[in-house]
Write a protein that holds these residues in place. Structure first.
Motif, PDB file in Angstrom:
ATOM      1  N   SER A   1      80.678  70.447  25.960  1.00  0.00           N
ATOM      2  CA  SER A   1      81.789  70.082  26.838  1.00  0.00           C
ATOM      3  C   SER A   1      81.484  68.845  27.672  1.00  0.00           C
ATOM      4  CB  SER A   1      82.129  71.251  27.763  1.00  0.00           C
ATOM      5  OG  SER A   1      81.015  71.551  28.576  1.00  0.00           O
ATOM      6  N   ASP A   2      80.234  68.394  27.662  1.00  0.00           N
ATOM      7  CA  ASP A   2      79.872  67.203  28.422  1.00  0.00           C
ATOM      8  C   ASP A   2      80.106  65.912  27.638  1.00  0.00           C
ATOM      9  OD1 ASP A   2      77.875  67.931  26.608  1.00  0.00           O
ATOM     10  OD2 ASP A   2      76.293  67.000  27.795  1.00  0.00           O
ATOM     11  N   VAL A   3      80.519  66.023  26.375  1.00  0.00           N
ATOM     12  CA  VAL A   3      80.745  64.841  25.536  1.00  0.00           C
ATOM     13  C   VAL A   3      82.070  64.189  25.930  1.00  0.00           C
ATOM     14  CG1 VAL A   3      81.124  64.020  23.179  1.00  0.00           C
ATOM     15  CG2 VAL A   3      79.397  65.750  23.627  1.00  0.00           C
ATOM     16  N   LEU A   4      82.010  62.907  26.269  1.00  0.00           N
ATOM     17  CA  LEU A   4      83.202  62.178  26.684  1.00  0.00           C
ATOM     18  C   LEU A   4      83.776  61.308  25.576  1.00  0.00           C
ATOM     19  CD1 LEU A   4      82.048  61.112  30.252  1.00  0.00           C
ATOM     20  CD2 LEU A   4      83.473  63.059  29.606  1.00  0.00           C
ATOM     21  N   SER A   5      82.944  60.974  24.593  1.00  0.00           N
ATOM     22  CA  SER A   5      83.441  60.147  23.503  1.00  0.00           C
ATOM     23  C   SER A   5      82.684  60.468  22.221  1.00  0.00           C
ATOM     24  CB  SER A   5      83.289  58.655  23.838  1.00  0.00           C
ATOM     25  OG  SER A   5      81.926  58.309  23.915  1.00  0.00           O
TER      26      SER A   5
ATOM     27  N   ILE B   1      89.817  71.340  21.342  1.00  0.00           N
ATOM     28  CA  ILE B   1      88.896  71.265  22.474  1.00  0.00           C
ATOM     29  C   ILE B   1      89.149  72.482  23.355  1.00  0.00           C
ATOM     30  CG2 ILE B   1      88.200  69.959  24.508  1.00  0.00           C
ATOM     31  CD1 ILE B   1      89.267  67.467  23.082  1.00  0.00           C
TER      32      ILE B   1
ATOM     33  N   GLN C   1      77.561  77.621  28.081  1.00  0.00           N
ATOM     34  CA  GLN C   1      77.109  76.244  27.919  1.00  0.00           C
ATOM     35  C   GLN C   1      75.580  76.180  28.033  1.00  0.00           C
ATOM     36  OE1 GLN C   1      79.380  74.268  30.997  1.00  0.00           O
ATOM     37  NE2 GLN C   1      81.018  73.803  29.557  1.00  0.00           N
TER      38      GLN C   1
END
Length: 163
Positions: free
Chosen positions: A33-37, A60, A91
């Motif tokens: 969930s920390d992936v932004l791109s 998502i 997580q």
């Protein structure tokens, strides 16, 4: 004429499932969930060929389940419960370089280490990139069975755990 057959398909971060094969058209990835791109880099047989990437489905989700999860097998509880909260990992992250690997729920370890950056098990100081997402643990947890959250009311139904 352009030869736009794919020779390679690379993604960052993460890995494709199944691994790239030019005959396979559909892949999936599990990302934290920390992936932004997400970067997708296709390599064609002809480096002058043009290509287009089409995403058909992007799912998502990451919501913490409001009830306690009870694993149906003791060995799963031992493997997938946070040693701090004594609940199913949420997580999961590990401490980089810990041996054996120290895995915690992200929110628990971040709360404990917000003032002092040391491993709560052995007081080892953390380096700058100490927190490693454990995507494989999340993936393995998805294959275990758990009791329905209404077990306390007498139900014996087993469910697939979806973190």
């Amino acid at each position: 004429m352009d030869d736009c057959n794919l020779k390679k398909l690379m993604v960052s971060p993460g890995t494709l499932e199944p691994p790239f094969n030019s005959t396979i058209l559909n892949y999936k990835m599990i990302l934290g969930s920390d992936v932004l791109s997400l970067t997708v880099h296709p390599v064609t047989s002809d480096n002058r060929a043009s290509y287009q990437i089409i995403v058909y489905e992007l799912v998502i989700f990451r919501v913490q389940f409001p009830w306690s999860i009870n694993f149906s097998e003791l060995n799963n509880a031992l493997e997938y419960e946070c040693p701090i909260s004594l609940k199913a990992f949420y997580q999961p992250v590990s401490v980089k370089g810990s041996d054996p690997k120290h895995i915690f729920s992200s929110s628990c370890i971040k709360l404990l280490t917000r003032k002092t950056k040391c491993d709560p098990f052995d007081d080892t100081p953390f380096d700058e990139q100490w927190c490693v997402p454990e995507y494989e643990v999340d993936k393995r947890m998805s294959a275990v069975t758990v009791f329905c959250s209404f077990k306390y009311r007498g139900t014996t139904t087993l469910l697939e755990y979806v973190p």
